[in-house]
Structure formats: structure tokens, C-alpha cells
Design a protein around this motif. Structure first.
Motif, short mmCIF file in Angstrom:
data_model
loop_
_atom_site.label_atom_id
_atom_site.label_comp_id
_atom_site.label_asym_id
_atom_site.label_seq_id
_atom_site.Cartn_x
_atom_site.Cartn_y
_atom_site.Cartn_z
N ALA A 193 -6.18 11.08 -8.35
CA ALA A 193 -5.45 9.80 -8.24
C ALA A 193 -6.32 8.77 -7.56
N PHE A 194 -6.19 7.53 -8.02
CA PHE A 194 -6.80 6.38 -7.34
C PHE A 194 -5.84 5.93 -6.25
N CYS A 195 -6.30 5.97 -5.02
CA CYS A 195 -5.42 5.76 -3.87
C CYS A 195 -5.86 4.55 -3.06
N ASP A 196 -4.89 3.74 -2.70
CA ASP A 196 -5.13 2.61 -1.81
C ASP A 196 -4.96 3.08 -0.37
N SER A 197 -5.09 2.16 0.58
CA SER A 197 -5.02 2.53 1.99
C SER A 197 -3.63 3.01 2.40
N GLU A 198 -2.60 2.66 1.66
CA GLU A 198 -1.24 3.07 2.00
C GLU A 198 -0.65 4.05 1.00
N SER A 199 -1.46 4.61 0.10
CA SER A 199 -0.96 5.53 -0.92
C SER A 199 -0.69 6.90 -0.30
N PRO A 200 0.44 7.53 -0.65
CA PRO A 200 0.71 8.88 -0.15
C PRO A 200 -0.13 9.91 -0.91
N LEU A 201 -0.66 10.89 -0.19
CA LEU A 201 -1.51 11.91 -0.79
C LEU A 201 -0.78 13.23 -1.01
N THR A 202 0.54 13.18 -1.05
CA THR A 202 1.31 14.38 -1.31
C THR A 202 1.08 14.84 -2.74
#
Length: 318
Positions: A193-202
Motif C-alpha cells: 500500500a502507498f501510505c501517507d503520514s496518517e495512513s493506518p498500517l493495519t
């Protein structure tokens, strides 16, 4: 050379410059002579040239990422995304570490290449800005793209028509694509997944830090991931840039496309009018070259003998 007790692990210790001793057993030892690098040799010179080209491409990639705003994060921070944040900007927004972004793109590309059937790689984008990017990624790599709304149960309910059993899941945003990410965890799908600074990594196995809200950032990230996949497959060279422009992965608004098409048609019409006027002038129409004779009754100055000379003070027309 040393060996840890009761572990069977041998430690490689350099004995001198260009040499190393390896002890496969307690009784025997082997000495390996490192081959020196000679810049004047043809093979080594080729390695130097390739390394310079790769370094130039990495520099260009960082410039592209900065121009597209890949490093720009939000003001909020998820505690699991803290290792990927470089620092805070003046407006208190997070700035992501682009070095880790490049590293994670390579890791994700290795996972995708390990899949035997490219169609078993499923890309998701509920976000409108990433739908064109996933379609282009699927076009060049052979993956399967789901652009738009994800049908609940597509990974778990075998009764529905949209059921599929992918091997790897690639999500544009783990927050907007949470339904697919959650269902993938039920069946043991590795998730990228492409994740931003507030993206959940669950339920996210490989997080690629980057701005997943901007259309230019999403398009560039998918373009770089597709390029790395093709490089690992051997379809393109690593020391050469990909001939596919990154603009093809950018989101394009329908109204903007219509406006650009109207401008193109208007420009073609103006070009046709300009060519028609030039044709009229050339053929001696209104305002053409034929009117010059009326404006200048004497005509143009000519001479029959071009090799002749003119006396000082004598005019050519006389």
C-alpha cells in the motif's frame, strides 16, 4: 576467522587489503584474493559508466518526486508511520523520507515479480486520482486492476460473480481501500500500500511512504513501481530511462480533456485561416505581391547583365 560456540556460524574477518579468510571447517581455511578494479580495462570501464548512469537516474527520480509532491504529508501522524517521516515543515505538515520510498518501491517490485502469473497481482484504487494509474500499471505489467468501487466479498464470497483469488494486493490508500485490505487479511493476501503520514498500517505488509492524495504523486509512484517491475523482469535496462512518459499515469479530468480538445480544434482552425491568407498573398490576391507593381509603377530594378559593373554614383535602376 572465528566461530561462535555451539552455533556453527563462521564470521568473515578481513586479514589484509583485498584478502579475506573463510573457515568452512576447523581444520581447513581458504584464502580468496579480491580482483582489483582497473578503470582502464574495458569491462571495468563499462561498470563505471553504468554506475554513473544509474546514479544520474536516481538523481532524476528524486527531482521528479519533489516536483510531484511525493514527500508532502499531512499534519496528522500515525504512530506506525513515524519511522518514515523525516521532519516537520514550517506549516507543521510532515515531510516523508524519499530514501525509504525508493527502498520500499524496490521491495514491493521484488514481491510482484515473484508472482508466477502477473494477472494474480490485483491493484485497487477507490480514489479517483489513482484509477488511471492502476489501469496503466495493469496495461504495462499484465496485472489486474480494479478501478472504482470494490465489491464486498470479492475475496471471500465464492458465490458472487466478481470473486477472485489473487496472490498479491496493491492498494492506493489503505484507508479508502480498507474493505479490500481487510478481506485480503482473511485469506492471507500480502498487501502492498502507498501510505501517507496518517495512513493506518493495519493488515499492510509493505508500506510505501508517499503522498497518496495528489494526482501527480500517485501517478509518479505507480510509474516508478511499474518501471522497477519491468527492470527486474529484464524487459528494460536499469541504466536507461523508461521510454513511457509519466504523464500517461496522471489523472485527467473529463472536463479538462474536453477543454483541451476544444483548444486544439480552435488552434487548427486558426492555422487553416493563416494558411489561407498566406496563399492569397502568394497568388497575388488582395494585398498580394501583384499590388506591389501598382504601388511602385516603375517596378523592381533589374539588369540584364548580372556580371557587369556599375560606375560610382550610378543607380541600378537607371
Amino acid at each position: 576467522c572465528s566461530r561462535t560456540q555451539d552455533s556453527g556460524v563462521y564470521v568473515l574477518s578481513p586479514s589484509s587489503a583485498g584478502k579475506a579468510n573463510i573457515c568452512p571447517t576447523k581444520q581447513h581455511s581458504t584464502t580468496i584474493q579480491a580482483k582489483p578494479v582497473n578503470p582502464t580495462r574495458r569491462e571495468d570501464r563499462r561498470v563505471f559508466i553504468m554506475s554513473d548512469a544509474i546514479h544520474e537516474l536516481k538523481k532524476r527520480d528524486v527531482e521528479r518526486m519533489i516536483a510531484a509532491g511525493v514527500h508532502v504529508g499531512t499534519k496528522n501522524t500515525d504512530f506506525q508511520m513515524a519511522p518514515y517521516i523525516w521532519k516537520k515543515a514550517r506549516d507543521q505538515s510532515n515531510i516523508l523520507n524519499l530514501g525509504k520510498t525508493l527502498e520500499k518501491i524496490k521491495v514491493a517490485a521484488r514481491i510482484i515479480v515473484a508472482v508466477e502469473n502477473p494477472a494474480d497481482v490485483v491493484l485497487l484504487s477507490s480514489r479517483e486520482y489513482g484509477q488511471r494509474a492502476v489501469l496503466k500499471f495493469a496495461q504495462y505489467t499484465g496485472a489486474t486492476a480494479i478501478a472504482g468501487r470494490f465489491t464486498p466479498g470479492a475475496f471471500t464470497n465464492q458465490i458472487i460473480k466478481q470473486f477472485r483469488e489473487p496472490a498479491v494486493l496493491v492498494a492506493t490508500d489503505p484507508r479508502t481501500d480498507s474493505q479490500a485490505v481487510t478481506e485480503g487479511s482473511f485469506v492471507g493476501l500480502p498487501c502492498i500500500a502507498f501510505c501517507d503520514s496518517e495512513s493506518p498500517l493495519t493488515y499492510v505488509d509493505v508500506a510505501i511512504p508517499g503522498n497518496n492524495r495528489g494526482k501527480y504523486s500517485i501517478g509518479l509512484l505507480y510509474w516508478m513501481l511499474a518501471r522497477e517491475v519491468l527492470r527486474l523482469r529484464g524487459e528494460i535496462r536499469r541504466d536507461e530511462d523508461w521510454d513511457v512518459p509519466v504523464d500517461l499515469f496522471f489523472y485527467r479530468d473529463a472536463e479538462e480533456m474536453e477543454r483541451l480538445e476544444e483548444e486544439r480544434i480552435r488552434g487548427l482552425a486558426q492555422d487553416d485561416q493563416t494558411q489561407e491568407k498566406d496563399k492569397q498573398v502568394y497568388e497575388g490576391g488582395a494585398g498580394g505581391y501583384a499590388d506591389l507593381g501598382q504601388e511602385y509603377p516603375g517596378g523592381f530594378a533589374t539588369t540584364e547583365n548580372w556580371q557587369g559593373t556599375v560606375n560610382p554614383g550610378e543607380e541600378w535602376g537607371q
